[in-house]
Design a protein around this motif. Structure first.
Motif, PDB file in Angstrom:
ATOM      1  N   PHE A  38     -79.530 -16.581 -25.394  1.00  0.00           N
ATOM      2  CA  PHE A  38     -79.975 -17.891 -26.326  1.00  0.00           C
ATOM      3  C   PHE A  38     -79.502 -18.519 -27.156  1.00  0.00           C
ATOM      4  N   ASN A  39     -78.363 -18.985 -26.434  1.00  0.00           N
ATOM      5  CA  ASN A  39     -77.201 -19.551 -26.798  1.00  0.00           C
ATOM      6  C   ASN A  39     -76.542 -20.954 -25.914  1.00  0.00           C
ATOM      7  N   GLY A  40     -77.173 -22.394 -26.251  1.00  0.00           N
ATOM      8  CA  GLY A  40     -76.658 -22.799 -24.916  1.00  0.00           C
ATOM      9  C   GLY A  40     -78.540 -24.172 -25.018  1.00  0.00           C
ATOM     10  N   LYS A  41     -78.289 -24.929 -23.929  1.00  0.00           N
ATOM     11  CA  LYS A  41     -79.204 -25.359 -23.267  1.00  0.00           C
ATOM     12  C   LYS A  41     -79.691 -25.045 -22.515  1.00  0.00           C
ATOM     13  N   LEU A  42     -81.524 -24.488 -22.121  1.00  0.00           N
ATOM     14  CA  LEU A  42     -82.208 -24.028 -21.715  1.00  0.00           C
ATOM     15  C   LEU A  42     -83.525 -25.070 -21.255  1.00  0.00           C
ATOM     16  N   CYS A  43     -83.869 -24.498 -19.518  1.00  0.00           N
ATOM     17  CA  CYS A  43     -84.600 -25.093 -19.393  1.00  0.00           C
ATOM     18  C   CYS A  43     -86.124 -24.110 -19.269  1.00  0.00           C
ATOM     19  N   ALA A  44     -87.226 -24.821 -19.292  1.00  0.00           N
ATOM     20  CA  ALA A  44     -87.880 -24.030 -19.227  1.00  0.00           C
ATOM     21  C   ALA A  44     -89.500 -24.313 -18.038  1.00  0.00           C
ATOM     22  N   TRP A  45     -90.111 -23.753 -17.204  1.00  0.00           N
ATOM     23  CA  TRP A  45     -91.538 -23.822 -16.647  1.00  0.00           C
ATOM     24  C   TRP A  45     -92.282 -23.070 -17.053  1.00  0.00           C
ATOM     25  N   GLY A  46     -93.865 -23.672 -16.558  1.00  0.00           N
ATOM     26  CA  GLY A  46     -94.431 -22.225 -17.121  1.00  0.00           C
ATOM     27  C   GLY A  46     -96.442 -23.073 -16.462  1.00  0.00           C
ATOM     28  N   VAL A  47     -96.738 -21.938 -16.631  1.00  0.00           N
ATOM     29  CA  VAL A  47     -98.329 -22.233 -16.801  1.00  0.00           C
ATOM     30  C   VAL A  47     -99.592 -21.649 -17.956  1.00  0.00           C
ATOM     31  N   ARG A  57    -103.253 -24.983 -17.628  1.00  0.00           N
ATOM     32  CA  ARG A  57    -102.197 -25.918 -17.455  1.00  0.00           C
ATOM     33  C   ARG A  57    -100.896 -25.444 -17.552  1.00  0.00           C
ATOM     34  N   LYS A  58    -100.242 -26.407 -17.828  1.00  0.00           N
ATOM     35  CA  LYS A  58     -98.578 -25.923 -16.164  1.00  0.00           C
ATOM     36  C   LYS A  58     -97.786 -26.878 -17.351  1.00  0.00           C
ATOM     37  N   PHE A  59     -96.636 -26.851 -17.837  1.00  0.00           N
ATOM     38  CA  PHE A  59     -95.690 -26.815 -19.126  1.00  0.00           C
ATOM     39  C   PHE A  59     -93.951 -27.450 -18.357  1.00  0.00           C
ATOM     40  N   VAL A  60     -93.361 -28.050 -19.343  1.00  0.00           N
ATOM     41  CA  VAL A  60     -92.171 -27.808 -18.963  1.00  0.00           C
ATOM     42  C   VAL A  60     -91.400 -27.494 -20.265  1.00  0.00           C
ATOM     43  N   ALA A  61     -90.510 -27.500 -20.409  1.00  0.00           N
ATOM     44  CA  ALA A  61     -89.754 -27.312 -21.629  1.00  0.00           C
ATOM     45  C   ALA A  61     -88.519 -27.318 -21.677  1.00  0.00           C
ATOM     46  N   ASP A 146     -80.865 -13.192 -13.333  1.00  0.00           N
ATOM     47  CA  ASP A 146     -79.502 -12.247 -13.556  1.00  0.00           C
ATOM     48  C   ASP A 146     -78.963 -13.189 -14.824  1.00  0.00           C
ATOM     49  N   ARG A 147     -77.897 -13.680 -14.826  1.00  0.00           N
ATOM     50  CA  ARG A 147     -77.618 -13.661 -16.192  1.00  0.00           C
ATOM     51  C   ARG A 147     -78.329 -15.393 -16.287  1.00  0.00           C
ATOM     52  N   ARG A 148     -78.685 -16.154 -15.538  1.00  0.00           N
ATOM     53  CA  ARG A 148     -79.149 -17.804 -16.013  1.00  0.00           C
ATOM     54  C   ARG A 148     -80.734 -17.572 -15.974  1.00  0.00           C
ATOM     55  N   THR A 149     -81.682 -16.706 -15.520  1.00  0.00           N
ATOM     56  CA  THR A 149     -82.627 -16.764 -15.312  1.00  0.00           C
ATOM     57  C   THR A 149     -83.702 -15.325 -16.024  1.00  0.00           C
ATOM     58  N   LEU A 150     -84.306 -15.888 -16.409  1.00  0.00           N
ATOM     59  CA  LEU A 150     -85.447 -14.575 -17.764  1.00  0.00           C
ATOM     60  C   LEU A 150     -86.950 -15.345 -16.594  1.00  0.00           C
ATOM     61  N   MET A 151     -87.501 -14.281 -16.747  1.00  0.00           N
ATOM     62  CA  MET A 151     -88.669 -14.398 -15.812  1.00  0.00           C
ATOM     63  C   MET A 151     -89.912 -13.653 -17.185  1.00  0.00           C
ATOM     64  N   GLY A 152     -90.863 -13.741 -16.956  1.00  0.00           N
ATOM     65  CA  GLY A 152     -91.653 -13.625 -18.637  1.00  0.00           C
ATOM     66  C   GLY A 152     -93.174 -13.539 -18.451  1.00  0.00           C
ATOM     67  N   ILE A 168     -94.155 -17.310 -17.744  1.00  0.00           N
ATOM     68  CA  ILE A 168     -93.171 -18.831 -17.859  1.00  0.00           C
ATOM     69  C   ILE A 168     -91.565 -18.441 -17.267  1.00  0.00           C
ATOM     70  N   LEU A 169     -90.915 -19.755 -16.712  1.00  0.00           N
ATOM     71  CA  LEU A 169     -89.477 -18.816 -15.973  1.00  0.00           C
ATOM     72  C   LEU A 169     -88.648 -19.738 -16.793  1.00  0.00           C
ATOM     73  N   MET A 170     -86.785 -19.309 -17.507  1.00  0.00           N
ATOM     74  CA  MET A 170     -86.764 -20.041 -18.168  1.00  0.00           C
ATOM     75  C   MET A 170     -84.777 -19.528 -17.721  1.00  0.00           C
ATOM     76  N   ARG A 171     -84.152 -20.994 -17.427  1.00  0.00           N
ATOM     77  CA  ARG A 171     -83.004 -20.954 -16.762  1.00  0.00           C
ATOM     78  C   ARG A 171     -82.288 -22.054 -18.268  1.00  0.00           C
ATOM     79  N   LYS A 172     -81.245 -20.804 -17.959  1.00  0.00           N
ATOM     80  CA  LYS A 172     -79.574 -21.968 -18.612  1.00  0.00           C
ATOM     81  C   LYS A 172     -79.442 -22.670 -17.829  1.00  0.00           C
ATOM     82  N   GLN A 173     -78.746 -23.716 -19.271  1.00  0.00           N
ATOM     83  CA  GLN A 173     -78.452 -24.872 -18.201  1.00  0.00           C
ATOM     84  C   GLN A 173     -76.630 -25.252 -18.296  1.00  0.00           C
ATOM     85  N   PRO A 174     -76.259 -25.073 -17.077  1.00  0.00           N
ATOM     86  CA  PRO A 174     -74.665 -25.052 -16.807  1.00  0.00           C
ATOM     87  C   PRO A 174     -74.628 -25.508 -17.638  1.00  0.00           C
TER      88      PRO A 174
END
Length: 185
Positions: A38-47, A57-61, A146-152, A168-174
């Motif tokens: 949790f340091n930097g830019k992350l994108c998240a997608w979920g239902v 509902r669906k969302f992006v964050a 992996d080092r960039r992806t969280l699922m929950g 939810i799926l979160m992904r660190k953005q390079p």
């Protein structure tokens, strides 16, 4: 009154018997480092799913995560498929091996513990439902893939009864500059 006590006892026993044992994640890799992930830019997608499992509902964050003093701050902006926009600012501090979090719509504090590749977070969220305000119990499990992806998955309950789930799926953005939410023009 006796019936209420019996219901509460049975509900709590049922919840305890089906809870996930955190120790089962202890040796899983890659290890989750909360402050690093949790340091930097992350994108998240979920239902969001109803208690029946039906998609609601669906969302992006967009999530901007950074350190401030002794805290980890998560500035979150959610855009739901029905056009609703929500914001939340989390502030987490490490205390006694647990991550203690606060946010404007979180009742009291969230308690999080990292075990191996996973983060288990419990809190109560104040949610608006048909003009009323409900307090919903949130039980989050986030797993580092992996080092960039969280699922929950977040199981939501009220009075011990399932009211829904969030996947939810979160992904660190390079580079930290990408926008996740594509605004309509």
């Amino acid at each position: 009154m006796m019936l209420l006590r019996l219901i509460l006892l049975l509900t709590s026993l049922g919840l305890l018997s089906c809870s996930v044992k955190q120790e089962s994640y202890l040796d899983n890799t890659p290890k989750l480092d909360f402050a690093d992930y949790f340091n930097g830019k992350l994108c998240a997608w979920g239902v969001v799913r109803e208690r029946s499992g039906e998609l609601s509902r669906k969302f992006v964050a967009d999530i901007n995560a950074y350190s401030l003093a002794e805290s980890i701050v998560l500035d979150e902006v959610f855009l739901f498929d029905d056009g609703e926009r929500q914001t939340r600012q989390w502030k987490f501090k490490l205390s006694g091996g647990q991550w203690i979090g606060t946010a404007g719509d979180v009742v009291d504090t969230a308690i999080g513990e990292v075990v191996g590749d996973s983060l288990h977070l419990n809190y109560q969220l104040e949610v608006k439902v048909d003009g009323d305000s409900w307090v919903i119990n949130m039980d989050d499990w986030l797993h580092l893939i992996d080092r960039r992806t969280l699922m929950g998955t977040t199981n939501m309950s009220k009075w011990g009864f399932n009211v829904g789930r969030i996947d939810i799926l979160m992904r660190k953005q390079p580079g930290g500059s990408a926008r996740c939410i594509n605004e309509p023009h």
